[in-house]
Design a protein around this motif. Structure first.
Motif, PDB file in Angstrom:
ATOM      1  N   PHE A   1      75.919  34.656  68.914  1.00  0.00           N
ATOM      2  CA  PHE A   1      74.793  33.744  69.033  1.00  0.00           C
ATOM      3  C   PHE A   1      75.256  32.324  68.700  1.00  0.00           C
ATOM      4  O   PHE A   1      76.030  32.120  67.762  1.00  0.00           O
ATOM      5  CB  PHE A   1      73.658  34.161  68.096  1.00  0.00           C
ATOM      6  CG  PHE A   1      73.065  35.491  68.452  1.00  0.00           C
ATOM      7  CD1 PHE A   1      72.150  35.599  69.478  1.00  0.00           C
ATOM      8  CD2 PHE A   1      73.441  36.642  67.762  1.00  0.00           C
ATOM      9  CE1 PHE A   1      71.601  36.829  69.812  1.00  0.00           C
ATOM     10  CE2 PHE A   1      72.894  37.872  68.088  1.00  0.00           C
ATOM     11  CZ  PHE A   1      71.981  37.960  69.120  1.00  0.00           C
ATOM     12  N   MET A   2      74.788  31.366  69.482  1.00  0.00           N
ATOM     13  CA  MET A   2      75.192  29.968  69.308  1.00  0.00           C
ATOM     14  C   MET A   2      73.946  29.099  69.193  1.00  0.00           C
ATOM     15  O   MET A   2      73.020  29.228  70.008  1.00  0.00           O
ATOM     16  CB  MET A   2      76.046  29.514  70.496  1.00  0.00           C
ATOM     17  CG  MET A   2      76.568  28.096  70.382  1.00  0.00           C
ATOM     18  SD  MET A   2      77.646  27.642  71.770  1.00  0.00           S
ATOM     19  CE  MET A   2      76.432  27.531  73.093  1.00  0.00           C
ATOM     20  N   SER A   3      73.909  28.240  68.198  1.00  0.00           N
ATOM     21  CA  SER A   3      72.767  27.347  68.023  1.00  0.00           C
ATOM     22  C   SER A   3      72.819  26.226  69.048  1.00  0.00           C
ATOM     23  O   SER A   3      73.858  25.958  69.668  1.00  0.00           O
ATOM     24  CB  SER A   3      72.762  26.763  66.610  1.00  0.00           C
ATOM     25  OG  SER A   3      73.832  25.858  66.448  1.00  0.00           O
TER      26      SER A   3
ATOM     27  N   GLU B   1      75.517  23.460  68.737  1.00  0.00           N
ATOM     28  CA  GLU B   1      76.920  23.714  69.030  1.00  0.00           C
ATOM     29  C   GLU B   1      77.297  23.357  70.462  1.00  0.00           C
ATOM     30  O   GLU B   1      78.454  23.514  70.841  1.00  0.00           O
ATOM     31  CB  GLU B   1      77.257  25.189  68.776  1.00  0.00           C
ATOM     32  CG  GLU B   1      77.130  25.616  67.336  1.00  0.00           C
ATOM     33  CD  GLU B   1      77.503  27.072  67.145  1.00  0.00           C
ATOM     34  OE1 GLU B   1      78.680  27.416  67.362  1.00  0.00           O
ATOM     35  OE2 GLU B   1      76.623  27.884  66.810  1.00  0.00           O
ATOM     36  N   GLN B   2      76.330  22.910  71.264  1.00  0.00           N
ATOM     37  CA  GLN B   2      76.603  22.598  72.659  1.00  0.00           C
ATOM     38  C   GLN B   2      76.032  21.233  73.013  1.00  0.00           C
ATOM     39  O   GLN B   2      75.177  20.702  72.319  1.00  0.00           O
ATOM     40  CB  GLN B   2      76.021  23.674  73.565  1.00  0.00           C
ATOM     41  CG  GLN B   2      74.515  23.893  73.412  1.00  0.00           C
ATOM     42  CD  GLN B   2      73.690  22.956  74.255  1.00  0.00           C
ATOM     43  OE1 GLN B   2      74.041  22.643  75.379  1.00  0.00           O
ATOM     44  NE2 GLN B   2      72.582  22.482  73.707  1.00  0.00           N
TER      45      GLN B   2
ATOM     46  N   ASP C   1      67.724  19.427  76.638  1.00  0.00           N
ATOM     47  CA  ASP C   1      66.368  19.871  76.288  1.00  0.00           C
ATOM     48  C   ASP C   1      66.449  21.253  75.656  1.00  0.00           C
ATOM     49  O   ASP C   1      66.011  22.252  76.213  1.00  0.00           O
ATOM     50  CB  ASP C   1      65.487  19.894  77.540  1.00  0.00           C
ATOM     51  CG  ASP C   1      64.043  20.233  77.207  1.00  0.00           C
ATOM     52  OD1 ASP C   1      63.661  20.067  76.043  1.00  0.00           O
ATOM     53  OD2 ASP C   1      63.315  20.669  78.118  1.00  0.00           O
ATOM     54  N   SER C   2      67.045  21.340  74.470  1.00  0.00           N
ATOM     55  CA  SER C   2      67.321  22.632  73.850  1.00  0.00           C
ATOM     56  C   SER C   2      66.590  22.828  72.530  1.00  0.00           C
ATOM     57  O   SER C   2      66.907  23.754  71.782  1.00  0.00           O
ATOM     58  CB  SER C   2      68.825  22.778  73.613  1.00  0.00           C
ATOM     59  OG  SER C   2      69.299  21.706  72.806  1.00  0.00           O
TER      60      SER C   2
ATOM     61  N   TYR D   1      71.361  30.326  71.964  1.00  0.00           N
ATOM     62  CA  TYR D   1      72.072  30.886  73.106  1.00  0.00           C
ATOM     63  C   TYR D   1      72.811  32.157  72.705  1.00  0.00           C
ATOM     64  O   TYR D   1      73.378  32.249  71.609  1.00  0.00           O
ATOM     65  CB  TYR D   1      73.063  29.864  73.673  1.00  0.00           C
ATOM     66  CG  TYR D   1      72.407  28.587  74.114  1.00  0.00           C
ATOM     67  CD1 TYR D   1      71.955  28.417  75.421  1.00  0.00           C
ATOM     68  CD2 TYR D   1      72.213  27.547  73.211  1.00  0.00           C
ATOM     69  CE1 TYR D   1      71.336  27.248  75.817  1.00  0.00           C
ATOM     70  CE2 TYR D   1      71.586  26.367  73.603  1.00  0.00           C
ATOM     71  CZ  TYR D   1      71.153  26.232  74.909  1.00  0.00           C
ATOM     72  OH  TYR D   1      70.531  25.075  75.287  1.00  0.00           O
ATOM     73  N   LEU D   2      72.779  33.120  73.604  1.00  0.00           N
ATOM     74  CA  LEU D   2      73.580  34.337  73.471  1.00  0.00           C
ATOM     75  C   LEU D   2      74.743  34.209  74.447  1.00  0.00           C
ATOM     76  O   LEU D   2      74.533  34.187  75.659  1.00  0.00           O
ATOM     77  CB  LEU D   2      72.757  35.580  73.786  1.00  0.00           C
ATOM     78  CG  LEU D   2      73.535  36.896  73.892  1.00  0.00           C
ATOM     79  CD1 LEU D   2      74.137  37.268  72.549  1.00  0.00           C
ATOM     80  CD2 LEU D   2      72.642  38.013  74.405  1.00  0.00           C
TER      81      LEU D   2
END
Length: 216
Positions: free
Chosen positions: A152-154, A157-158, A163-164, A169-170
């Protein structure tokens, strides 16, 4: 799974199973497959105490059964602690290599062959009344001896999706395919696990959210 005495069934024949019952049966089947392949002897962090319970030395948690401990090992807390531990070990090994003058191991390289096919299905745990997702990813050309991995990524981190807010994210990795990422709500995830079917060449990732709200 016994479907007798259900609405729409005839005496002496199998009944009609609902979608939720099929999901429960599928979850139990895959859970048994994972449990049968998990080697507790090789896990350095599991410890059986004098009460017969299993303890995770890495996360300092206690579990009443092997199934409960297995679910914990696939959860976010355990995976994060494993990543931190691996980073710490890598730093310590790096210092040792520098002191002894040995060379470090080079990163593996491979040619990417595109994105794998996938399917996402919304599911519900009828016992905990939690909504979740079952993701199936096809890896027909997966490297021999390799298994897919997920994390899992917050959103922090990207830098691709501006618009997150309110999302996470998986990310699933399987050589030699490109990584695939699924945008999911940033709601707390109570449990998750992954299983690779070598016969079908399919990787299953199942997760459940704490919030009872409907998934969008």
């Amino acid at each position: 799974m016994d479907y007798q005495n259900r609405i729409g069934s005839k005496k002496g024949s199998g009944g009609v199973a609902s979608e939720s019952q099929l999901n429960v049966h599928r979850k139990q089947r895959v859970s048994r497959l994972i449990s049968s392949q998990f080697d507790f002897e090789s896990d350095p962090y599991v410890f059986k105490n004098h009460l017969g319970s299993l303890e995770c030395r890495l996360c300092l948690t206690t579990h009443s059964s092997s199934e409960s401990y297995l679910t914990h090992t696939q959860g976010r807390k355990h995976q994060l602690n494993l990543a931190r531990r691996a980073t710490l070990d890598a730093k310590q090994q790096g210092g040792t290599h520098q002191a002894t003058g040995t060379t470090s191991v080079q990163k593996k390289s491979y040619v990417k062959i595109g994105r794998p096919g996938y399917k996402v299905v919304k599911i519900r745990d009828v016992d905990a009344m939690e909504l979740g997702l079952l993701i199936t990813i096809k890896y027909p050309e997966l490297k021999q001896g390799e298994e897919p991995l997920y994390r899992f990524m917050s959103a922090y981190e990207q830098s691709v999706d501006t618009d997150s807010q309110g999302w996470q994210y998986l990310v699933v990795h399987g050589e030699p395919y490109e990584n695939v990422a699924f945008k999911i709500p940033s709601t707390e995830i109570t449990r998750s696990w992954g299983y690779f079917d070598e016969d079908l060449k399919e990787y299953y990732v199942q997760l459940f959210f704490k919030s009872p709200e409907e998934l969008t």
